[in-house]
Design an enzyme around this catalytic site. Sequence first.
Site, mmCIF file in Angstrom:
data_model
loop_
_atom_site.group_PDB
_atom_site.id
_atom_site.type_symbol
_atom_site.label_atom_id
_atom_site.label_comp_id
_atom_site.label_asym_id
_atom_site.label_seq_id
_atom_site.Cartn_x
_atom_site.Cartn_y
_atom_site.Cartn_z
ATOM 1 N N HIS A 196 25.650 0.235 -44.557
ATOM 2 C CA HIS A 196 25.930 2.355 -44.887
ATOM 3 C C HIS A 196 24.308 2.431 -44.852
ATOM 4 C CE1 HIS A 196 30.307 2.194 -45.631
ATOM 5 N NE2 HIS A 196 29.891 1.817 -46.819
ATOM 6 N N ASP B 257 34.910 -4.103 -42.248
ATOM 7 C CA ASP B 257 34.747 -3.217 -44.051
ATOM 8 C C ASP B 257 36.132 -2.697 -43.843
ATOM 9 O OD1 ASP B 257 32.932 -4.331 -45.890
ATOM 10 O OD2 ASP B 257 33.593 -1.972 -46.011
ATOM 11 N N HIS C 13 35.240 0.334 -45.184
ATOM 12 C CA HIS C 13 34.255 1.880 -45.389
ATOM 13 C C HIS C 13 33.458 1.427 -43.962
ATOM 14 C CE1 HIS C 13 34.431 0.364 -49.046
ATOM 15 N NE2 HIS C 13 34.759 1.988 -49.584
ATOM 16 N N ASP D 251 36.535 -5.678 -48.476
ATOM 17 C CA ASP D 251 37.197 -5.004 -48.772
ATOM 18 C C ASP D 251 38.396 -4.461 -48.109
ATOM 19 O OD1 ASP D 251 36.032 -3.727 -47.211
ATOM 20 O OD2 ASP D 251 34.515 -2.954 -48.792
#
Length: 307
Positions: A126, A163, A165, A244
């Site tokens: 991120h 991931d 996200h 995740d």
Amino acid sequence: MVTTYISHQDCGLHNMGPEHPESPIRLLAIARQIERSGLNEHLVQMDAVHATPDQIHLAHNPLHPKRLQMRLPEKGVVYTDEDTALCPQSLHAASLAVGGTILATNRVLAGKSDNAFCAVRPPGHHAEHNMAMGFCFYNNVAIGALHALAQPGIERVAVLDFDVHHGNGTVDIFKDRPEVLVCSTFQHPFYPERYSTLERPNIVNCPLPANSDGTAFRHAVESRWLPALQAHKPDMIFISAGFDAHWEDPMADLKLNEEDYRWVTQLILDTARIYSGNRVVSVLEGGYNPSSLAYSAQAHLEALLGY
Ligand SMILES: [Zn+2]
């Protein structure tokens, strides 16, 4: 296959508080699982080293680490956004996370290892050129990819991100770098909603609705990532390995399991065998249930070892 496993106990010194899901327990859970399973006997284990400022600047505005340094507290924590906090040791750990990724890249480029997994934190995908975000300070995988591109014989690379996200930071850093292919699967709509609808030839965004399972994930990888990889022919492949999207993970709502992570890792290795001289560097991103994180990382490592 020779697989190098890179970590450092000081990555555990980055601590955003007892309630924070991105906790030191995550790396302990992975380390315990590779011992318990006996995998440690098959891995070349190395300690991460620190990154140099120039290495961090490969992906970041030089002002970015300076600004973080200025905000570093002497005790307690200081929040840089609502989810992300600096403690006194955070940048020490972040430097090891970057340096570990560079060490992995160098080992694979030198032919000392076929592939490598970096069990490091804080995570990175991120973190944008100019900004820390979403538990991430420096974009480990992007820095590794840019370091590889500076070496002779490495003209094109791919970053593959599973991931849950979207890796907005990696897209931010590579959106105008056609030599870097970025493919990702992620829950959508969901955090962070910054570049998830961006369309570029080198950016392959594969949004998945909440509750998507391994079938939907595998379909996205086969129908979107594979053709892009076959066209790009990367000289080296990097993985943003977040676990995740596992059904047991508390952070999100995808329904992957360990076998999906084994499958995608094997598919990436098959691709690397054809185009990339087997060169693969994988870097931990998310994964917040210590148990499912540990078992997923085990499946990922077994696949990297060629089991
Ligand atoms: Zn994540």
